[in-house]
Motif scaffolding. Sequence first.
Motif, PDB file in Angstrom:
ATOM      1  N   UNK A  37       0.838  -1.203   0.000  1.00 28.50           N
ATOM      2  CA  UNK A  37       0.000   0.000   0.000  1.00 28.50           C
ATOM      3  C   UNK A  37       0.872   1.252   0.000  1.00 28.50           C
ATOM      4  N   UNK A  38       1.923   1.230   0.805  1.00 28.94           N
ATOM      5  CA  UNK A  38       2.826   2.379   0.857  1.00 28.94           C
ATOM      6  C   UNK A  38       3.509   2.583  -0.492  1.00 28.94           C
ATOM      7  N   UNK A  39       3.902   1.497  -1.125  1.00 30.58           N
ATOM      8  CA  UNK A  39       4.548   1.598  -2.435  1.00 30.58           C
ATOM      9  C   UNK A  39       3.559   2.139  -3.472  1.00 30.58           C
ATOM     10  N   UNK A  40       2.319   1.641  -3.414  1.00 35.86           N
ATOM     11  CA  UNK A  40       1.287   2.109  -4.334  1.00 35.86           C
ATOM     12  C   UNK A  40       1.005   3.593  -4.088  1.00 35.86           C
ATOM     13  N   UNK A  41       0.876   3.971  -2.788  1.00 31.95           N
ATOM     14  CA  UNK A  41       0.644   5.371  -2.456  1.00 31.95           C
ATOM     15  C   UNK A  41       1.817   6.243  -2.898  1.00 31.95           C
ATOM     16  N   UNK A  42       3.021   5.701  -2.732  1.00 33.58           N
ATOM     17  CA  UNK A  42       4.214   6.428  -3.148  1.00 33.58           C
ATOM     18  C   UNK A  42       4.204   6.623  -4.663  1.00 33.58           C
ATOM     19  N   UNK A  43       3.825   5.576  -5.388  1.00 33.88           N
ATOM     20  CA  UNK A  43       3.727   5.684  -6.845  1.00 33.88           C
ATOM     21  C   UNK A  43       2.659   6.677  -7.251  1.00 33.88           C
ATOM     22  N   UNK A  44       1.509   6.639  -6.540  1.00 35.53           N
ATOM     23  CA  UNK A  44       0.442   7.600  -6.822  1.00 35.53           C
ATOM     24  C   UNK A  44       0.920   9.019  -6.536  1.00 35.53           C
ATOM     25  N   UNK A  45       1.610   9.197  -5.432  1.00 37.13           N
ATOM     26  CA  UNK A  45       2.105  10.523  -5.067  1.00 37.13           C
ATOM     27  C   UNK A  45       3.149  10.991  -6.079  1.00 37.13           C
ATOM     28  N   UNK A  46       4.004  10.068  -6.529  1.00 37.63           N
ATOM     29  CA  UNK A  46       5.005  10.419  -7.524  1.00 37.63           C
ATOM     30  C   UNK A  46       4.322  10.863  -8.814  1.00 37.63           C
ATOM     31  N   UNK A  47       3.310  10.123  -9.221  1.00 42.94           N
ATOM     32  CA  UNK A  47       2.560  10.508 -10.423  1.00 42.94           C
ATOM     33  C   UNK A  47       1.898  11.860 -10.220  1.00 42.94           C
ATOM     34  N   UNK A  48       1.370  12.083  -9.046  1.00 45.09           N
ATOM     35  CA  UNK A  48       0.738  13.363  -8.739  1.00 45.09           C
ATOM     36  C   UNK A  48       1.755  14.500  -8.783  1.00 45.09           C
ATOM     37  N   UNK A  49       2.919  14.271  -8.200  1.00 39.72           N
ATOM     38  CA  UNK A  49       3.977  15.289  -8.196  1.00 39.72           C
ATOM     39  C   UNK A  49       4.441  15.556  -9.619  1.00 39.72           C
ATOM     40  N   UNK A  50       4.618  14.493 -10.399  1.00 38.94           N
ATOM     41  CA  UNK A  50       5.039  14.680 -11.787  1.00 38.94           C
ATOM     42  C   UNK A  50       3.968  15.420 -12.572  1.00 38.94           C
ATOM     43  N   UNK A  51       2.709  15.093 -12.307  1.00 38.40           N
ATOM     44  CA  UNK A  51       1.617  15.808 -12.965  1.00 38.40           C
ATOM     45  C   UNK A  51       1.608  17.271 -12.590  1.00 38.40           C
ATOM     46  N   UNK A  52       1.817  17.560 -11.301  1.00 37.99           N
ATOM     47  CA  UNK A  52       1.879  18.953 -10.847  1.00 37.99           C
ATOM     48  C   UNK A  52       3.065  19.670 -11.479  1.00 37.99           C
TER      49      UNK A  52
END
Length: 165
Positions: A37-52
Amino acid sequence: MNTWGVRVIALLAVVGSYWLVYQHGRSVERAEATAASAQRDSGDRLAEVLGERGERTKEQQRADAQEEVRAHAQKQRTIAEGAAARADAAGQRLRDEAGKLAAAVGCPGQDPADAARGEAARRAAMVLSDLLNRSVETNRELAAAYDRARLAGLACEASYDGLVE
């Protein structure tokens, strides 16, 4: 102790060890699920940061385009103001010449009829000079207003085109 008691204790020890193994397995599964879950959340956050970051880059590009449009419009405004100043100078020379002509018109002489015709010609020249002065001033104001409106429209169009792209 009798054999029956020993067997019960042995059975409890086996069941207890199974229970501990079971609990250990559950804790390992929970840890793995938490890590996933942490890895998935980290990936989601990374995608979010890259999107931002991508959005910030696009926004910066838009701002740069807007600044370029503003600078170009300012340059065009400066050019138009220079042309207007040159036109004003030419208009002033024309008005000066018309004033000189109006002042010079006349028929010097002894004959009263010639003097009356000269005075009429001088008045007509003064009226024409005044009309020319008003016309030049009105045309200057109209040209300046047209230049401002045209430059503002072109800047607005360029700004819009930069945002749409």
